[in-house]
Design a protein around this motif. Sequence first.
Motif, PDB file in Angstrom:
ATOM      1  N   LEU A   1       0.945  -1.353  -0.096  1.00  0.00           N
ATOM      2  CA  LEU A   1      -0.071  -0.119   0.264  1.00  0.00           C
ATOM      3  C   LEU A   1       0.945   1.273   0.007  1.00  0.00           C
ATOM      4  CD1 LEU A   1      -3.020  -0.778   2.506  1.00  0.00           C
ATOM      5  CD2 LEU A   1      -3.090  -0.741   0.142  1.00  0.00           C
ATOM      6  N   ILE A   2       0.604   2.074  -0.993  1.00  0.00           N
ATOM      7  CA  ILE A   2       1.255   3.411  -0.886  1.00  0.00           C
ATOM      8  C   ILE A   2       0.321   4.829  -0.892  1.00  0.00           C
ATOM      9  CG2 ILE A   2       2.831   4.915  -2.234  1.00  0.00           C
ATOM     10  CD1 ILE A   2       3.920   2.516  -3.725  1.00  0.00           C
ATOM     11  N   ARG A   3       0.508   5.481   0.153  1.00  0.00           N
ATOM     12  CA  ARG A   3      -0.194   6.654   0.263  1.00  0.00           C
ATOM     13  C   ARG A   3       0.526   7.977  -0.352  1.00  0.00           C
ATOM     14  NH1 ARG A   3      -1.672  10.083   5.761  1.00  0.00           N
ATOM     15  NH2 ARG A   3      -3.143  11.286   4.934  1.00  0.00           N
ATOM     16  N   ASP A   4       0.163   8.266  -1.533  1.00  0.00           N
ATOM     17  CA  ASP A   4       0.713   9.535  -2.110  1.00  0.00           C
ATOM     18  C   ASP A   4      -0.449  10.394  -2.536  1.00  0.00           C
ATOM     19  OD1 ASP A   4       2.849  10.585  -3.287  1.00  0.00           O
ATOM     20  OD2 ASP A   4       2.165   9.963  -5.384  1.00  0.00           O
ATOM     21  N   ARG A   5      -0.481  10.768  -3.830  1.00  0.00           N
ATOM     22  CA  ARG A   5      -1.554  11.703  -4.213  1.00  0.00           C
ATOM     23  C   ARG A   5      -3.089  11.002  -4.303  1.00  0.00           C
ATOM     24  NH1 ARG A   5       2.880  14.035  -6.854  1.00  0.00           N
ATOM     25  NH2 ARG A   5       2.952  16.324  -6.255  1.00  0.00           N
ATOM     26  N   THR A   6      -2.848   9.550  -4.528  1.00  0.00           N
ATOM     27  CA  THR A   6      -3.623   8.483  -4.844  1.00  0.00           C
ATOM     28  C   THR A   6      -3.377   7.371  -3.891  1.00  0.00           C
ATOM     29  OG1 THR A   6      -2.503   7.339  -6.472  1.00  0.00           O
ATOM     30  CG2 THR A   6      -4.132   9.150  -7.192  1.00  0.00           C
ATOM     31  N   LEU A   7      -4.420   6.544  -3.578  1.00  0.00           N
ATOM     32  CA  LEU A   7      -4.084   5.425  -2.602  1.00  0.00           C
ATOM     33  C   LEU A   7      -3.604   4.247  -3.723  1.00  0.00           C
ATOM     34  CD1 LEU A   7      -3.727   3.710   0.144  1.00  0.00           C
ATOM     35  CD2 LEU A   7      -6.389   3.313  -0.155  1.00  0.00           C
ATOM     36  N   ILE A   8      -2.576   3.607  -3.570  1.00  0.00           N
ATOM     37  CA  ILE A   8      -2.096   2.721  -4.481  1.00  0.00           C
ATOM     38  C   ILE A   8      -2.079   1.258  -3.854  1.00  0.00           C
ATOM     39  CG2 ILE A   8       0.014   1.956  -6.011  1.00  0.00           C
ATOM     40  CD1 ILE A   8       0.566   5.128  -5.939  1.00  0.00           C
ATOM     41  N   CYS A   9      -2.795   0.450  -4.517  1.00  0.00           N
ATOM     42  CA  CYS A   9      -2.706  -1.035  -3.926  1.00  0.00           C
ATOM     43  C   CYS A   9      -1.873  -1.797  -4.968  1.00  0.00           C
ATOM     44  CB  CYS A   9      -3.962  -1.489  -3.672  1.00  0.00           C
ATOM     45  SG  CYS A   9      -5.192  -0.735  -2.539  1.00  0.00           S
ATOM     46  N   GLU A  10      -0.942  -2.621  -4.530  1.00  0.00           N
ATOM     47  CA  GLU A  10      -0.091  -3.464  -5.631  1.00  0.00           C
ATOM     48  C   GLU A  10      -0.099  -4.995  -4.974  1.00  0.00           C
ATOM     49  OE1 GLU A  10       3.031  -0.213  -7.171  1.00  0.00           O
ATOM     50  OE2 GLU A  10       3.631  -1.538  -5.588  1.00  0.00           O
ATOM     51  N   VAL A  11      -0.394  -5.768  -5.683  1.00  0.00           N
ATOM     52  CA  VAL A  11      -0.201  -7.227  -5.652  1.00  0.00           C
ATOM     53  C   VAL A  11       0.720  -7.880  -6.466  1.00  0.00           C
ATOM     54  CG1 VAL A  11      -1.482  -9.401  -5.461  1.00  0.00           C
ATOM     55  CG2 VAL A  11      -2.493  -7.254  -4.462  1.00  0.00           C
ATOM     56  N   SER A  12       1.738  -8.377  -6.080  1.00  0.00           N
ATOM     57  CA  SER A  12       3.035  -9.040  -6.775  1.00  0.00           C
ATOM     58  C   SER A  12       2.814 -10.392  -6.732  1.00  0.00           C
ATOM     59  CB  SER A  12       4.214  -8.191  -6.811  1.00  0.00           C
ATOM     60  OG  SER A  12       4.139  -7.058  -6.667  1.00  0.00           O
ATOM     61  N   ASP A  13       3.052 -11.263  -7.842  1.00  0.00           N
ATOM     62  CA  ASP A  13       3.257 -12.522  -7.699  1.00  0.00           C
ATOM     63  C   ASP A  13       4.173 -13.150  -8.718  1.00  0.00           C
ATOM     64  OD1 ASP A  13       1.976 -12.846 -10.206  1.00  0.00           O
ATOM     65  OD2 ASP A  13       0.001 -12.630  -9.186  1.00  0.00           O
ATOM     66  N   VAL A  14       4.385 -14.355  -8.715  1.00  0.00           N
ATOM     67  CA  VAL A  14       5.479 -15.019  -9.799  1.00  0.00           C
ATOM     68  C   VAL A  14       5.108 -15.301 -11.143  1.00  0.00           C
ATOM     69  CG1 VAL A  14       6.995 -15.704  -7.872  1.00  0.00           C
ATOM     70  CG2 VAL A  14       5.047 -17.096  -8.699  1.00  0.00           C
ATOM     71  N   GLY A  15       3.657 -15.157 -11.524  1.00  0.00           N
ATOM     72  CA  GLY A  15       3.117 -15.326 -12.640  1.00  0.00           C
ATOM     73  C   GLY A  15       3.735 -14.286 -13.800  1.00  0.00           C
TER      74      GLY A  15
ATOM     75  N   THR B   1      -0.861  -3.278 -15.248  1.00  0.00           N
ATOM     76  CA  THR B   1      -0.308  -4.561 -14.865  1.00  0.00           C
ATOM     77  C   THR B   1       1.201  -3.945 -15.258  1.00  0.00           C
ATOM     78  OG1 THR B   1      -1.722  -6.138 -15.190  1.00  0.00           O
ATOM     79  CG2 THR B   1       0.474  -6.887 -15.209  1.00  0.00           C
ATOM     80  N   ARG B   2       2.242  -4.281 -14.360  1.00  0.00           N
ATOM     81  CA  ARG B   2       3.661  -4.157 -14.963  1.00  0.00           C
ATOM     82  C   ARG B   2       4.491  -5.412 -14.464  1.00  0.00           C
ATOM     83  NH1 ARG B   2       3.954  -0.741 -10.280  1.00  0.00           N
ATOM     84  NH2 ARG B   2       5.345  -1.410  -8.842  1.00  0.00           N
ATOM     85  N   TYR B   3       5.321  -5.803 -15.578  1.00  0.00           N
ATOM     86  CA  TYR B   3       5.987  -6.893 -15.445  1.00  0.00           C
ATOM     87  C   TYR B   3       7.501  -6.504 -14.561  1.00  0.00           C
ATOM     88  CZ  TYR B   3       2.821  -9.212 -18.639  1.00  0.00           C
ATOM     89  OH  TYR B   3       1.869  -9.622 -18.935  1.00  0.00           O
ATOM     90  N   THR B   4       7.791  -7.564 -13.895  1.00  0.00           N
ATOM     91  CA  THR B   4       9.055  -7.279 -13.208  1.00  0.00           C
ATOM     92  C   THR B   4       9.960  -8.568 -13.648  1.00  0.00           C
ATOM     93  OG1 THR B   4       8.324  -8.630 -11.174  1.00  0.00           O
ATOM     94  CG2 THR B   4       7.879  -6.239 -11.178  1.00  0.00           C
ATOM     95  N   PRO B   5      11.306  -8.618 -12.993  1.00  0.00           N
ATOM     96  CA  PRO B   5      12.086  -9.864 -13.283  1.00  0.00           C
ATOM     97  C   PRO B   5      11.436 -11.094 -12.876  1.00  0.00           C
ATOM     98  CG  PRO B   5      13.341  -7.793 -12.673  1.00  0.00           C
ATOM     99  CD  PRO B   5      11.791  -7.308 -12.683  1.00  0.00           C
ATOM    100  N   THR B   6      10.750 -11.045 -11.736  1.00  0.00           N
ATOM    101  CA  THR B   6      10.428 -12.048 -10.963  1.00  0.00           C
ATOM    102  C   THR B   6       9.006 -12.710 -11.217  1.00  0.00           C
ATOM    103  OG1 THR B   6       9.768 -11.028  -9.051  1.00  0.00           O
ATOM    104  CG2 THR B   6      12.131 -11.853  -9.265  1.00  0.00           C
ATOM    105  N   GLY B   7       8.092 -11.722 -12.074  1.00  0.00           N
ATOM    106  CA  GLY B   7       7.059 -12.019 -12.202  1.00  0.00           C
ATOM    107  C   GLY B   7       6.101 -10.727 -12.788  1.00  0.00           C
ATOM    108  N   LYS B   8       5.024 -10.231 -12.069  1.00  0.00           N
ATOM    109  CA  LYS B   8       4.274  -9.256 -12.419  1.00  0.00           C
ATOM    110  C   LYS B   8       3.607  -8.542 -11.138  1.00  0.00           C
ATOM    111  CE  LYS B   8      -0.178 -11.460 -13.203  1.00  0.00           C
ATOM    112  NZ  LYS B   8       0.195 -12.932 -12.616  1.00  0.00           N
ATOM    113  N   THR B   9       3.429  -7.238 -11.256  1.00  0.00           N
ATOM    114  CA  THR B   9       2.357  -6.648 -10.496  1.00  0.00           C
ATOM    115  C   THR B   9       1.214  -5.873 -10.893  1.00  0.00           C
ATOM    116  OG1 THR B   9       4.607  -6.110  -9.134  1.00  0.00           O
ATOM    117  CG2 THR B   9       2.757  -4.808  -8.651  1.00  0.00           C
ATOM    118  N   ILE B  10       0.167  -6.488 -10.510  1.00  0.00           N
ATOM    119  CA  ILE B  10      -1.156  -5.742 -10.704  1.00  0.00           C
ATOM    120  C   ILE B  10      -1.170  -4.473  -9.650  1.00  0.00           C
ATOM    121  CG2 ILE B  10      -3.550  -5.978 -11.103  1.00  0.00           C
ATOM    122  CD1 ILE B  10      -3.031  -8.731 -11.545  1.00  0.00           C
ATOM    123  N   TRP B  11      -1.685  -3.290 -10.257  1.00  0.00           N
ATOM    124  CA  TRP B  11      -1.794  -2.267  -9.189  1.00  0.00           C
ATOM    125  C   TRP B  11      -3.161  -1.380  -9.555  1.00  0.00           C
ATOM    126  CZ3 TRP B  11      -2.509   2.273 -12.030  1.00  0.00           C
ATOM    127  CH2 TRP B  11      -1.994   2.255 -13.365  1.00  0.00           C
TER     128      TRP B  11
END
Length: 847
Positions: free
Chosen positions: A778-792, A823-833
Amino acid sequence: MLSSVVIAMASAGPAYSIAATLGLIVAGVGLQAPIITILAFVPMLLIAYAYRELNASNADCGTAFTWATRAFGPRAGWMAGWGIIVADVLFMTNVAEIAGIYGFRLLGFESLAHDRLWTTVAGIVWIAVMTAICYVGIELSAAVQRWLLCLEIAVLILLAVTALVRAYTSAPPTALHVSASWFNPFEVSSGKTLTAGIVTAVFLYWGWDTAVSVNEETVDSARTPGRAAITSTVLLLVTYGLVSTSAQSFAGVGTSGIGLGNRDHAGDVLSGLGDAAFGSHGAGPFLSRLLILMVLTSAVACTQTSILPLARTVFSMAAHKAVPSQLARVHRRFLTPTWSTVCMGAVSIVVLVLLTLFSGNILADSIDAVGLAITFYYGLTGFACVWYYRRVLTHSARDFVFMGVLPGLGGLMMLVLFFYAAFYVYANPRYNTTSVDLPLIGRTGGATVVGLGALLLGFLLMLVVTREHSATLKLQRNLLPHTLPRVTALEAQSRYLPADSGSGVGGDWFDVIPLSGTRVGLIVGDVLGGGLRAAATMGRLRTGVQVLARLDLTPDELLSRLDDLVEQTAYEPGVGHARAHADEARGVTCLYAVYDPVSGRCSLACAGQSLLMVVEPFTGAADRPRVPPGPPLGMAGPPHESIELQLHPGTVVALFSRGLLQSADTPEAGIAQLARVLADFRRPLRELCDQAVATLLPGPVDEDATLLLARTRMLDQKQFAQWELAPDPAAVAVIRTTVGKQLDDWGLDDLAFTTELVLSELVTNAIRYVGGPIQVRLIRDRTLICEVSDVGHSAPNLHHAASDDEGGRGLFIIAQMTHRWGTRYTPTGKTIWTEQTLPPDRLPPDH
């Protein structure tokens, strides 16, 4: 140096200028003619200093055109170049006819010397011959001028000494003894008479700038032409002061006989003066005939040396695309401007014929009109020098005097002379030998009509010629960001300096792009070429970068996709000028960086050579990280590669285009200058930007220059929270409770229901379809950002679920309940935000 001084003095044509001008000066100011010739030297010397300083910075054969363009923009530059064209063309029409007259006199055909038709034909022949000599080469021109000028000066000095000796020994009835009052300007009857005399006397010195017009063909082009300009004006002062004083002492200022005030001899005072001074016995007739030959050769030399600056000014204007580019061709063998030399010779012939038909006395009126054009472009050059060096005038007393005070005074003097002469002196029809009845104005002097009319024609042409540059600059500025977005990750400032001409503006762009998870993208790019096509290409690529960046691509992948866009544009079917458009897009260089304020990591990739500088926040040491060089966009080569840097809070990152280094002696020297400026990294970024631009680009620029500065920040640990989850269904209830408590601590409990629903759906999908470790942030910035990251590595797709589908509604619900998601991809999977909008009263204090 010798050849440059010779060309400068030969362009002024001492013998011809004295013959054609001294009588006019005496007719206006009487006995004060010597001081008038001296006073006219003062503004000329001041403008010569302006030429020297500007030439030292930019040795371009366009001289006033190039420098005024760099200082004030293409419109002012066009008018300065047009002023040179007007002055040289009008002067050649005058001097060619003088050459024709003296040619007939030398051969003893006095009747032909007074026939307008034959003198015009002879003038046309002389222009054609001198154009051919200039076409063959500058070395031949310089060699011819050296012999002609040496003989010319020798005869003038002999005449001056003989006349002065005879005035005190065997004096004619008209003789006067030299008096101090001759050198007192306050003895002139009125300010109007004084101004008119100085404007006419300016014509005596004009021409020395030819030495600077051939600077690109001169050894040590940065120093020799400027020194030659100043040296030649001083030598002309000595010559004119001696000849005018001795001639007036011998012949007097009477209006009859050999008197210098005799209007019948106003266009040629030397012929009768030579006969009287040298006498009719012994070597006298030979010397008199030699004097006529010197006036002829001086006029011929002036014709030739007028073609030199005229052709080279047009050549430079063509190279900068201010006139058709065909005029910028250079002869392969002779290495001279071909089309510009021939065309300007032809234009001079046409103007000679037209003015002969128009004016009852082309000699006197064209000289006055030339004076207006001279004071116009000389004055503009003086002001251009001051404005060009305005940022460095306080560096030293020498710079303040020679780059500021002297050129500024010279420009001001020329400006006063121009307006006073054009609207108060020459506009009087009684002052001129011809006049024109203008609508709404009335009868106006021919010199004002010809001089101002020619400049007005240039103004109308300017509006057409500079239209593309204005349109390109407007398009470029509309496509670039007007203000940079405020982001939490960093503070940013930018500077964009457009090129001074249409051939350079249009290629650079920069951007600050907010990304998901409070990250931010930075980019600076440079499109080859200039003009409307380059600006359009820049806009297309900037839009492509913005779209691709918001797909959360890594820097290397974004550049690869952008490269595909360039290739697609290059081979797009159905475009009539596909190749031209492809050439604009191919070879584009850019550097793209993504900074994450949570981790402090910055990922970078570049197409072409990277122009990047990183300044440490503790020591101020500047470093140039080595970014693996990828091929420019549209060019074949290995794939682009990203690197990652760890940046401390307060680090200053500079991204810039190669145009920022164009004024430095070498790119390495420019980078060293930038490092010294950024060493004072604690100053506000706005001040750092201004200081960097003032240091690296003290004057206007030949190509676009872009600088983007960013000072990094780290996200406060109280603004984010993250948890690791096992792929267990029971973890869903746990994370709902944990997140609800975190939101309550932040005072955002009213968003708990939506946030818990979003996290339940995303975490459940990760457990059900992927497995493996799961991270929630969870990131509190100008918006409230929720991120869920997995290895898919497979991203969910949003679609409308049918009434009989068992699933597929969760993501649709999330999209409806949040502001945006991705969705953004990472070296270990993806993050849905996802992002949820915060009320203004719930924003962090610094927002």
